[in-house]
Motif scaffolding. Structure first.
Motif, PDB file in Angstrom:
ATOM      1  N   ASN A 197       0.774  -1.356   0.049  1.00 47.70           N
ATOM      2  CA  ASN A 197      -0.148  -0.075   0.058  1.00 47.70           C
ATOM      3  C   ASN A 197       0.663   1.264  -0.014  1.00 47.70           C
ATOM      4  N   LYS A 253      -8.402   2.697  -5.316  1.00 49.47           N
ATOM      5  CA  LYS A 253      -7.877   2.287  -6.435  1.00 49.47           C
ATOM      6  C   LYS A 253      -8.896   1.901  -7.628  1.00 49.47           C
ATOM      7  N   GLY A 262      -6.816  -5.978   1.443  1.00 52.81           N
ATOM      8  CA  GLY A 262      -5.475  -5.920   2.099  1.00 52.81           C
ATOM      9  C   GLY A 262      -5.515  -5.607   3.634  1.00 52.81           C
TER      10      GLY A 262
HETATM   11 MG   LIG Z   1      -3.571  -3.075  -0.546  1.00 51.40          MG
END
Ligand SMILES: [Mg+2]
Ligand SMILES: Nc1ncnc2c1ncn2[C@@H]1O[C@H](COP(=O)(O)OP(=O)(O)O)[C@@H](O)[C@H]1O
Length: 304
Positions: A197, A253, A262
């Motif tokens: 990230n 994103k 995540g």
């Molecule tokens: Mg991520």
């Protein structure tokens, strides 16, 4: 004014200033007792409630975290089940496609189309595998590990990519940290998620610095904690996103880029370890992710 007019009040909260200028939360009560001789006694009690406020805030945080983990646990069971069910037919489709690909006399166009199908199937498999990780069916392999070693290993895996992206890495490990009981692979995955990230957040920035620190925090009356911080010089987190980033499927994103899983997976893993994870924006730009893990002096099995 109220006090002078002879009213009484109980437990009014106010922010007060000390002589040195620092502010503190206070609770004020006052009363006045008229006496028979026309005089009166006024009592004012000012109590510094800093400690209580801190405890209240901790309680709210704990409740918030509990709510999240319960929500995550139910989403986890559901999604792991769904993912498992999806993977079975996908495996069959994938085998069939591979058989098709090996057939003779296929035109280049058909081969190209089959390749596209295979690539998309790989994507479905990747998402389903991610989802499966949500279920925290106790497959945990707790071993005593050194957190600095875990981070160093992940950084080795990432070294080439960090170089390509032009990211400068600064690590500051506190030496002689105690080993702690952890599922090493899972913790590695958390560190990997956080670094991934951070790398993504620094895309296009002029200054790209990834800073990782570890330290031992001494707690009074509780287990000590290890604190891991991963800071970047990326775009930072918008305040309206702060409360959502750990939610499953929350991503800023573009389509096909982020799964939004995540951080929620990381959140689940850290909580399974009895720890906590949170994010902050840095004063000089970029975001920091912090993880706290409890230090256990011996392995207490099934403790997590
Ligand atoms: Mg991520
Ligand atoms: N280091 C960071 N800097 C800025 N924003 C971040 C950072 N890490 C995570 N985020 C925000 O949190 C969102 C969720 O992250 P994550 O759960 O890992 O999913 P994904 O990376 O697939 O979007 C990201 O889309 C991004 O908006």
């Amino acid at each position: 004014k109220q006090m002078l007019s002879g009213d009484s009040l109980k437990g009014v909260e106010m922010e007060l200033r000390k002589e040195d200028g620092t502010r503190f939360p206070a609770e004020i009560s006052f009363s006045s007792d008229e006496r028979s001789d026309e005089s009166s006694i006024r009592t004012i009690i000012i109590q510094d409630v800093t400690e209580r406020k801190l405890a209240e805030r901790d309680l709210l945080n704990a409740r918030d975290q509990l709510f999240r983990s319960e929500k995550l646990a139910s989403i986890g069971r559901l999604s792991a089940g769904v993912a498992h069910e999806i993977l079975n037919p996908i495996n069959i489709i994938s085998v069939e496609l591979q058989i098709l690909q090996t057939m003779e006399n296929l035109s280049p166009e058909v081969l190209e189309e089959l390749k596209v199908c295979m690539a998309q199937i790989s994507r479905i498999v990747a998402i389903a595998e991610d989802l499966k990780q949500f279920s925290s069916i106790p497959e945990k392999k707790m071993i005593m590990s050194d957190i600095n070693g875990v981070i160093a290993r992940v950084l080795t895996l990432y070294a080439t990519q960090l170089k390509i992206e032009g990211i400068e890495t600064e690590v500051q490990y506190q030496p002689d940290l105690p080993v702690i009981a952890m599922d090493r692979e899972k913790i590695e995955q958390v560190i990997l998620n956080l670094i991934t990230n951070a790398v993504a957040a620094m895309e296009g920035e002029e200054i790209k610095v990834l800073r990782i620190t570890t330290e031992r925090e001494t707690m009074f009356g509780k287990n000590d904690q290890l604190k891991i911080m991963i800071a970047d010089t990326g775009m930072g987190i918008k305040s309206e996103h702060m409360s959502k980033i750990f939610d499953p499927f929350f991503t800023t994103k573009g389509e096909g880029k982020g799964t939004g899983l995540g951080l929620s997976i990381s959140y689940g893993i850290i909580h399974d370890h009895g720890g906590s994870i949170w994010a902050e924006n840095n004063e000089l730009g970029g975001a920091s992710f912090c993880v706290r893990l409890p230090v256990k002096t011996d392995i207490e099995k099934n403790q997590y």
